[in-house]
Design a protein around this motif. Structure first.
Motif, mmCIF file in Angstrom:
data_model
loop_
_atom_site.group_PDB
_atom_site.id
_atom_site.type_symbol
_atom_site.label_atom_id
_atom_site.label_comp_id
_atom_site.label_asym_id
_atom_site.label_seq_id
_atom_site.Cartn_x
_atom_site.Cartn_y
_atom_site.Cartn_z
ATOM 1 N N ASP A 1 -40.917 10.256 -4.217
ATOM 2 C CA ASP A 1 -41.775 9.263 -4.834
ATOM 3 C C ASP A 1 -41.865 8.059 -3.896
ATOM 4 O O ASP A 1 -41.140 7.960 -2.904
ATOM 5 N N ARG A 2 -42.789 7.174 -4.195
ATOM 6 C CA ARG A 2 -43.068 6.039 -3.315
ATOM 7 C C ARG A 2 -41.836 5.188 -3.052
ATOM 8 O O ARG A 2 -41.559 4.806 -1.918
ATOM 9 N N ALA A 3 -41.053 4.894 -4.081
ATOM 10 C CA ALA A 3 -39.873 4.030 -3.920
ATOM 11 C C ALA A 3 -38.825 4.693 -3.029
ATOM 12 O O ALA A 3 -38.255 4.047 -2.139
ATOM 13 N N ALA A 4 -38.557 5.969 -3.249
ATOM 14 C CA ALA A 4 -37.565 6.675 -2.432
ATOM 15 C C ALA A 4 -38.013 6.717 -0.973
ATOM 16 O O ALA A 4 -37.202 6.546 -0.056
ATOM 17 N N TYR A 5 -39.297 6.927 -0.754
ATOM 18 C CA TYR A 5 -39.820 6.969 0.609
ATOM 19 C C TYR A 5 -39.589 5.631 1.314
ATOM 20 O O TYR A 5 -39.101 5.584 2.445
ATOM 21 N N VAL A 6 -39.915 4.540 0.641
ATOM 22 C CA VAL A 6 -39.766 3.208 1.238
ATOM 23 C C VAL A 6 -38.292 2.899 1.515
ATOM 24 O O VAL A 6 -37.941 2.365 2.574
ATOM 25 N N ILE A 7 -37.415 3.243 0.589
ATOM 26 C CA ILE A 7 -35.971 3.007 0.786
ATOM 27 C C ILE A 7 -35.464 3.825 1.969
ATOM 28 O O ILE A 7 -34.742 3.306 2.833
ATOM 29 N N ALA B 1 -32.639 -4.682 -1.548
ATOM 30 C CA ALA B 1 -33.501 -5.400 -2.486
ATOM 31 C C ALA B 1 -34.173 -6.578 -1.785
ATOM 32 O O ALA B 1 -35.372 -6.815 -1.974
ATOM 33 N N GLU B 2 -33.423 -7.297 -0.973
ATOM 34 C CA GLU B 2 -33.976 -8.465 -0.273
ATOM 35 C C GLU B 2 -35.076 -8.072 0.700
ATOM 36 O O GLU B 2 -36.172 -8.617 0.676
ATOM 37 N N ASP C 1 -36.184 -6.347 -7.148
ATOM 38 C CA ASP C 1 -35.041 -6.770 -7.959
ATOM 39 C C ASP C 1 -33.880 -5.814 -7.687
ATOM 40 O O ASP C 1 -34.071 -4.594 -7.557
ATOM 41 N N GLY C 2 -32.663 -6.364 -7.609
ATOM 42 C CA GLY C 2 -31.482 -5.549 -7.335
ATOM 43 C C GLY C 2 -31.291 -4.429 -8.338
ATOM 44 O O GLY C 2 -30.887 -3.313 -7.964
ATOM 45 N N SER C 3 -31.577 -4.691 -9.620
ATOM 46 C CA SER C 3 -31.391 -3.645 -10.631
ATOM 47 C C SER C 3 -32.376 -2.496 -10.428
ATOM 48 O O SER C 3 -32.046 -1.326 -10.668
ATOM 49 N N THR C 4 -33.567 -2.808 -9.948
ATOM 50 C CA THR C 4 -34.553 -1.771 -9.652
ATOM 51 C C THR C 4 -34.058 -0.882 -8.523
ATOM 52 O O THR C 4 -34.129 0.354 -8.598
ATOM 53 N N GLN D 1 -32.986 3.153 -8.561
ATOM 54 C CA GLN D 1 -33.603 4.093 -7.635
ATOM 55 C C GLN D 1 -32.551 4.767 -6.764
ATOM 56 O O GLN D 1 -32.601 5.972 -6.536
ATOM 57 N N VAL D 2 -31.586 3.986 -6.288
ATOM 58 C CA VAL D 2 -30.521 4.532 -5.447
ATOM 59 C C VAL D 2 -29.695 5.556 -6.236
ATOM 60 O O VAL D 2 -29.322 6.598 -5.704
ATOM 61 N N SER D 3 -29.428 5.283 -7.495
ATOM 62 C CA SER D 3 -28.683 6.241 -8.320
ATOM 63 C C SER D 3 -29.433 7.563 -8.433
ATOM 64 O O SER D 3 -28.834 8.641 -8.304
#
Length: 167
Positions: free
Chosen positions: A54-60, A76-77, A82-85, A89-91
Protein backbone atom coordinates in the motif's frame (compact mmCIF):
# COMPACT_ATOMS: atom_id res chain seq x y z
CA UNK A 1 3.87 29.76 -21.32
CA UNK A 2 1.10 31.42 -23.31
CA UNK A 3 0.90 35.18 -23.38
CA UNK A 4 -2.61 35.22 -21.91
CA UNK A 5 -1.64 33.45 -18.68
CA UNK A 6 1.95 34.57 -18.15
CA UNK A 7 3.13 37.51 -16.09
CA UNK A 8 6.31 39.54 -16.37
CA UNK A 9 7.57 37.93 -13.16
CA UNK A 10 7.08 34.46 -14.62
CA UNK A 11 9.11 35.35 -17.68
CA UNK A 12 12.11 36.74 -15.82
CA UNK A 13 12.28 33.85 -13.34
CA UNK A 14 11.24 35.78 -10.24
CA UNK A 15 8.31 34.52 -8.16
CA UNK A 16 4.92 36.01 -8.96
CA UNK A 17 4.05 38.57 -6.30
CA UNK A 18 0.31 38.75 -6.94
CA UNK A 19 -2.26 36.05 -6.63
CA UNK A 20 -3.38 34.68 -9.97
CA UNK A 21 -6.69 33.04 -9.06
CA UNK A 22 -7.13 31.38 -12.45
CA UNK A 23 -3.70 29.75 -12.37
CA UNK A 24 -4.01 28.77 -8.71
CA UNK A 25 -7.42 27.27 -9.45
CA UNK A 26 -5.91 25.25 -12.30
CA UNK A 27 -3.09 24.05 -10.03
CA UNK A 28 -5.59 23.00 -7.33
CA UNK A 29 -7.67 21.10 -9.88
CA UNK A 30 -4.69 19.42 -11.51
CA UNK A 31 -3.20 18.31 -8.16
CA UNK A 32 -6.58 16.90 -7.09
CA UNK A 33 -6.86 15.03 -10.39
CA UNK A 34 -3.26 13.81 -10.13
CA UNK A 35 -3.94 12.26 -6.72
CA UNK A 36 -7.20 10.64 -7.88
CA UNK A 37 -5.78 9.36 -11.16
CA UNK A 38 -2.59 8.12 -9.50
CA UNK A 39 -4.58 5.92 -7.15
CA UNK A 40 -7.00 4.82 -9.89
CA UNK A 41 -4.08 3.91 -12.14
CA UNK A 42 -2.48 1.86 -9.38
CA UNK A 43 -5.71 -0.05 -8.76
CA UNK A 44 -6.53 -0.63 -12.43
CA UNK A 45 -3.10 -1.53 -13.77
CA UNK A 46 -3.06 -5.26 -14.43
CA UNK A 47 0.57 -5.58 -13.31
CA UNK A 48 0.51 -7.26 -9.88
CA UNK A 49 3.60 -5.37 -8.69
CA UNK A 50 1.54 -2.20 -8.30
CA UNK A 51 -0.46 -3.87 -5.54
CA UNK A 52 2.40 -5.50 -3.61
CA UNK A 53 2.44 -2.61 -1.11
CA UNK A 54 0.00 0.00 0.00
CA UNK A 55 1.04 3.62 -0.39
CA UNK A 56 2.13 4.10 3.24
CA UNK A 57 4.27 0.94 3.33
CA UNK A 58 5.91 1.93 0.05
CA UNK A 59 6.83 5.40 1.35
CA UNK A 60 8.17 4.01 4.66
CA UNK A 61 10.27 1.40 2.87
CA UNK A 62 11.62 4.02 0.43
CA UNK A 63 12.67 6.16 3.40
CA UNK A 64 14.30 3.25 5.22
CA UNK A 65 16.10 2.21 2.04
CA UNK A 66 17.40 5.74 1.48
CA UNK A 67 18.33 6.67 5.06
CA UNK A 68 18.82 3.36 6.86
CA UNK A 69 17.14 2.14 10.06
CA UNK A 70 15.23 4.77 12.01
CA UNK A 71 13.03 4.96 15.04
CA UNK A 72 9.31 5.64 14.69
CA UNK A 73 9.71 9.28 15.78
CA UNK A 74 12.32 9.95 13.10
CA UNK A 75 10.16 8.26 10.46
CA UNK A 76 7.12 10.27 11.52
CA UNK A 77 9.14 13.50 11.40
CA UNK A 78 10.69 12.98 7.99
CA UNK A 79 7.42 11.72 6.48
CA UNK A 80 5.43 14.50 8.17
CA UNK A 81 3.06 12.01 9.82
CA UNK A 82 1.69 11.50 13.31
CA UNK A 83 3.75 9.03 15.36
CA UNK A 84 0.71 6.89 16.13
CA UNK A 85 -0.03 6.57 12.41
CA UNK A 86 3.52 5.39 11.73
CA UNK A 87 3.38 3.01 14.71
CA UNK A 88 0.22 1.36 13.35
CA UNK A 89 1.68 1.09 9.87
CA UNK A 90 4.98 -0.29 11.16
CA UNK A 91 3.12 -2.91 13.21
CA UNK A 92 1.24 -4.05 10.11
CA UNK A 93 4.46 -4.09 8.09
CA UNK A 94 6.16 -6.17 10.78
CA UNK A 95 3.30 -8.70 10.68
CA UNK A 96 3.75 -8.87 6.90
CA UNK A 97 7.51 -9.45 7.24
CA UNK A 98 8.42 -6.16 5.53
CA UNK A 99 10.32 -4.62 8.45
CA UNK A 100 11.97 -5.72 11.67
CA UNK A 101 12.39 -3.91 14.95
CA UNK A 102 15.94 -3.84 16.30
CA UNK A 103 17.30 -2.44 19.56
CA UNK A 104 18.42 1.18 19.22
CA UNK A 105 22.21 1.11 19.75
CA UNK A 106 22.15 4.67 21.15
CA UNK A 107 19.19 4.05 23.50
CA UNK A 108 18.68 0.54 24.85
CA UNK A 109 15.02 1.30 25.61
CA UNK A 110 14.17 2.29 22.04
CA UNK A 111 13.83 0.34 18.83
CA UNK A 112 14.93 1.00 15.30
CA UNK A 113 12.87 0.04 12.29
CA UNK A 114 14.78 -1.67 9.48
CA UNK A 115 13.56 -3.11 6.19
CA UNK A 116 13.78 -6.84 5.62
CA UNK A 117 15.14 -8.24 2.36
CA UNK A 118 11.54 -9.18 1.48
CA UNK A 119 10.39 -5.61 2.16
CA UNK A 120 13.15 -4.15 0.00
CA UNK A 121 12.37 -6.66 -2.74
CA UNK A 122 8.70 -5.68 -2.77
CA UNK A 123 9.57 -1.99 -2.70
CA UNK A 124 11.96 -2.43 -5.64
CA UNK A 125 9.31 -4.34 -7.59
CA UNK A 126 6.71 -1.61 -7.00
CA UNK A 127 9.21 1.11 -7.93
CA UNK A 128 10.22 -0.69 -11.14
CA UNK A 129 6.57 -1.19 -12.08
CA UNK A 130 5.84 2.49 -11.47
CA UNK A 131 8.83 3.55 -13.55
CA UNK A 132 7.63 1.32 -16.41
CA UNK A 133 4.13 2.78 -16.09
CA UNK A 134 5.39 6.38 -16.23
CA UNK A 135 7.66 5.51 -19.13
CA UNK A 136 4.59 4.24 -20.97
CA UNK A 137 2.33 7.14 -19.96
CA UNK A 138 4.99 9.71 -20.91
CA UNK A 139 6.13 7.89 -24.06
CA UNK A 140 5.39 10.84 -26.33
CA UNK A 141 7.01 13.41 -24.01
CA UNK A 142 10.49 14.67 -24.81
CA UNK A 143 13.38 14.12 -22.45
CA UNK A 144 13.29 17.83 -21.64
CA UNK A 145 9.55 17.68 -20.86
CA UNK A 146 10.14 14.72 -18.53
CA UNK A 147 12.99 16.53 -16.74
CA UNK A 148 10.89 19.69 -16.42
CA UNK A 149 8.02 17.69 -14.93
CA UNK A 150 10.35 15.95 -12.47
CA UNK A 151 11.83 19.30 -11.43
CA UNK A 152 8.42 20.98 -11.06
CA UNK A 153 7.05 18.08 -9.00
CA UNK A 154 10.15 18.14 -6.79
CA UNK A 155 9.75 21.88 -6.22
CA UNK A 156 6.04 21.44 -5.45
CA UNK A 157 6.78 18.66 -2.95
CA UNK A 158 9.48 20.77 -1.28
CA UNK A 159 7.14 23.75 -1.03
CA UNK A 160 4.29 21.63 0.36
CA UNK A 161 6.62 20.02 2.90
CA UNK A 162 8.01 23.39 4.01
CA UNK A 163 4.50 24.85 4.26
CA UNK A 164 3.28 21.92 6.35
CA UNK A 165 6.28 22.03 8.67
CA UNK A 166 5.90 25.78 9.23
CA UNK A 167 2.30 25.44 10.41
Amino acid sequence: MSADTGTAAEHDGTPASGIDDVTLGRIETEVALLMRLGEATRRRTPTAEHRLLDRAAYVILRQLDAAGPQNVSALAEVLNLDGSTVTRQVSAMQRDGLIVREPDPSDGRGTMIAPTPAGLCRMAAVRAARIRLYDDVLADWTTVDRRDLAQALHRLNQALDAHTRNR
